[in-house]
Write a protein that holds these residues in place. Structure first.
Motif, PDB file in Angstrom:
ATOM      1  N   SER A  42       0.829  -1.205   0.000  1.00 16.46           N
ATOM      2  CA  SER A  42       0.000   0.000   0.000  1.00 16.46           C
ATOM      3  C   SER A  42       0.866   1.258   0.000  1.00 16.46           C
ATOM      4  O   SER A  42       0.579   2.231  -0.718  1.00 16.46           O
ATOM      5  N   GLN A  77      -6.079  -2.834  -1.615  1.00 15.14           N
ATOM      6  CA  GLN A  77      -5.209  -3.126  -0.478  1.00 15.14           C
ATOM      7  C   GLN A  77      -5.760  -2.494   0.796  1.00 15.14           C
ATOM      8  O   GLN A  77      -5.792  -3.123   1.858  1.00 15.14           O
ATOM      9  N   GLY A  78      -6.200  -1.260   0.680  1.00 20.18           N
ATOM     10  CA  GLY A  78      -6.771  -0.582   1.842  1.00 20.18           C
ATOM     11  C   GLY A  78      -8.029  -1.264   2.351  1.00 20.18           C
ATOM     12  O   GLY A  78      -8.254  -1.365   3.567  1.00 20.18           O
ATOM     13  N   PHE A  79      -8.842  -1.755   1.417  1.00 15.68           N
ATOM     14  CA  PHE A  79     -10.064  -2.468   1.779  1.00 15.68           C
ATOM     15  C   PHE A  79      -9.743  -3.712   2.600  1.00 15.68           C
ATOM     16  O   PHE A  79     -10.461  -4.042   3.554  1.00 15.68           O
ATOM     17  N   ARG A  80      -8.654  -4.407   2.253  1.00 19.64           N
ATOM     18  CA  ARG A  80      -8.285  -5.643   2.941  1.00 19.64           C
ATOM     19  C   ARG A  80      -7.719  -5.392   4.338  1.00 19.64           C
ATOM     20  O   ARG A  80      -7.966  -6.171   5.262  1.00 19.64           O
ATOM     21  N   TYR A  82      -8.160  -2.539   6.114  1.00 22.43           N
ATOM     22  CA  TYR A  82      -8.975  -1.588   6.878  1.00 22.43           C
ATOM     23  C   TYR A  82      -9.545  -2.165   8.179  1.00 22.43           C
ATOM     24  O   TYR A  82      -9.525  -1.484   9.212  1.00 22.43           O
ATOM     25  N   PRO A  83     -10.083  -3.405   8.180  1.00 24.04           N
ATOM     26  CA  PRO A  83     -10.643  -3.923   9.431  1.00 24.04           C
ATOM     27  C   PRO A  83      -9.643  -3.951  10.588  1.00 24.04           C
ATOM     28  O   PRO A  83     -10.058  -3.941  11.752  1.00 24.04           O
ATOM     29  N   TYR A  84      -8.360  -3.949  10.289  1.00 17.81           N
ATOM     30  CA  TYR A  84      -7.340  -4.024  11.333  1.00 17.81           C
ATOM     31  C   TYR A  84      -6.738  -2.661  11.641  1.00 17.81           C
ATOM     32  O   TYR A  84      -5.609  -2.556  12.115  1.00 17.81           O
ATOM     33  N   THR A  85      -7.517  -1.620  11.385  1.00 17.55           N
ATOM     34  CA  THR A  85      -7.130  -0.264  11.753  1.00 17.55           C
ATOM     35  C   THR A  85      -8.109   0.243  12.815  1.00 17.55           C
ATOM     36  O   THR A  85      -9.227  -0.272  12.942  1.00 17.55           O
ATOM     37  N   PHE A  87      -9.932   2.642  12.698  1.00 15.19           N
ATOM     38  CA  PHE A  87     -11.097   3.275  12.075  1.00 15.19           C
ATOM     39  C   PHE A  87     -12.267   2.297  11.899  1.00 15.19           C
ATOM     40  O   PHE A  87     -13.390   2.711  11.656  1.00 15.19           O
ATOM     41  N   SER A  88     -11.969   1.004  12.010  1.00 14.36           N
ATOM     42  CA  SER A  88     -12.995  -0.009  11.832  1.00 14.36           C
ATOM     43  C   SER A  88     -13.688  -0.314  13.164  1.00 14.36           C
ATOM     44  O   SER A  88     -13.124  -0.095  14.243  1.00 14.36           O
ATOM     45  N   TRP A 253      -5.400 -10.700   7.490  1.00 10.86           N
ATOM     46  CA  TRP A 253      -6.313 -10.281   6.419  1.00 10.86           C
ATOM     47  C   TRP A 253      -6.366 -11.241   5.245  1.00 10.86           C
ATOM     48  O   TRP A 253      -6.908 -10.910   4.194  1.00 10.86           O
TER      49      TRP A 253
END
Length: 356
Positions: A42, A77-80, A82-85, A87-88, A253
């Protein structure tokens, strides 16, 4: 400038292909390897996009096409990841009222068999004072050096091996029906047991360390995927409170990990909190989450953290969970597997069990 643009095009094509190769869900090692460095890819995609904007004009159709593809790859890449940030939305809630009778804590550490700095790990264990200690890549040397733990951890399951797949489990809490299983390969053990919480609630524990899909260890991810998915099937079938932990040689991920979470209906406490990268401890720019903890909906989170360097190529990971079966209504696992996904799970398990 022409040479620079040629290099930029080659790099762009490489990382665009590398982004979407894992979508094919092939278990070949050189395809699987692109699932690991999504964070790093990314960043590189972002730098490539910036370079195209700075050095080239938009009048050329090829420039527009390449930038568009880079943008799509970066979005994917960001979509994959994202859940581990942060912000999710989190999957696992923080426990409001901690109760020592229902709490289970653990340190899981891939010690790296050639690493002999056992004192650093012992120091960490005594500082964190967990209920469970799981050592991965433990050979006889490591088992002997860590033997001092048995004074405080009277329940032990030991399977030291010199092939980097040995493991030793130490427990302060009573273990029941503890056994070593070789789920997919006769050289790769796993530990299965019931742990009695201080309240006497039994919790099913699975400790795994499958081979990575990297030569010379393995040419594919077949056995790794099958072992994780088979353990997930065991969790779902028994419907007991359960925790699964270990170095899974897979990232949080990946398609396989997501399929495992859907089929087992377990939760990942890292979702919505962070990556918790544990490998590589020795190469700061190449880190991703290889060491995992998953749990059933019966648990809430007290704490999870990556621990300091101990001389291994992995950082140890610490977690503390609280058994709260009546307080977890708002915790949401991923959507259950569809019939098509269940068929995929079955095929992957069967393939792993029949591969010679």
């Amino acid at each position: 400038m022409r040479i620079f643009k040629t290099i930029l095009i080659i790099l762009s094509i490489f990382f665009i292909i590398g982004t979407f190769l894992p979508v094919l869900q092939l278990d070949i090692w050189w395809v699987q390897i692109f699932t690991f460095p999504r964070i790093q890819i990314s960043i590189l995609l972002t730098l490539l996009i910036i370079s195209w904007f700075i050095f080239f004009r938009f009048r050329d159709k090829i420039n527009i096409i390449v930038i568009a593809l880079l943008g799509i790859a970066l979005f994917y890449q960001g979509f994959r990841i994202y859940p581990y940030t942060p912000f999710s939305r989190t999957q696992t809630d923080i426990v409001e009222m901690q109760d020592s009778l229902t709490t289970l804590s653990a340190v899981s550490s891939n010690v790296y068999m050639k690493n002999h700095d056992y004192q650093s790990l012992l120091k960490l264990i005594y500082q964190k004072n967990p209920d469970l200690v799981l050592l991965l890549e433990a050979d006889e040397w490591w088992a002997d050096k860590m033997d001092t733990l048995q004074a405080d951890y009277p329940y032990t399951v030991s399977e030291p091996l010199d092939n980097t797949y040995g493991m030793v489990l130490y427990s302060k809490l009573k273990l029941e029906d503890a056994e070593v299983r070789y789920m997919m390969e006769d050289s790769v053990p796993s530990i299965h047991a019931y742990v009695h919480l201080p309240s006497d609630q039994k919790v099913r524990l699975y400790c795994l360390h499958p081979k990575p899909p990297v030569p010379p260890e393995s040419e594919s991810s077949v056995e790794r995927d099958a072992e994780l998915l088979l353990a997930g099937r065991m969790v779902k079938k028994t419907e007991e409170p359960a925790i699964l932990m270990g170095d899974l040689n897979d990232v949080a991920w990946s398609y396989t990990t997501r399929l495992f979470l859907k089929s087992s209906q377990m939760l990942d406490p890292r979702i919505g909190r962070g990556f918790y990268n544990t490998f590589s401890a020795e190469v700061p720019l190449m880190r991703w989450p290889l060491d995992h903890v998953f749990h059933t909906e019966d648990f809430q989170l007290n704490r999870i953290e990556v621990l300091p360097y101990i001389g291994s190529d992995h950082f140890p990971i610490y977690f503390s969970l609280s058994y709260q079966p009546t307080e977890t209504d708002e915790q949401e696992p991923l959507e259950p597997t569809t019939p098509k996904e269940e068929d995929t799970v079955e095929k992957k398990i069967r393939k792993g069990m029949t591969k010679e």
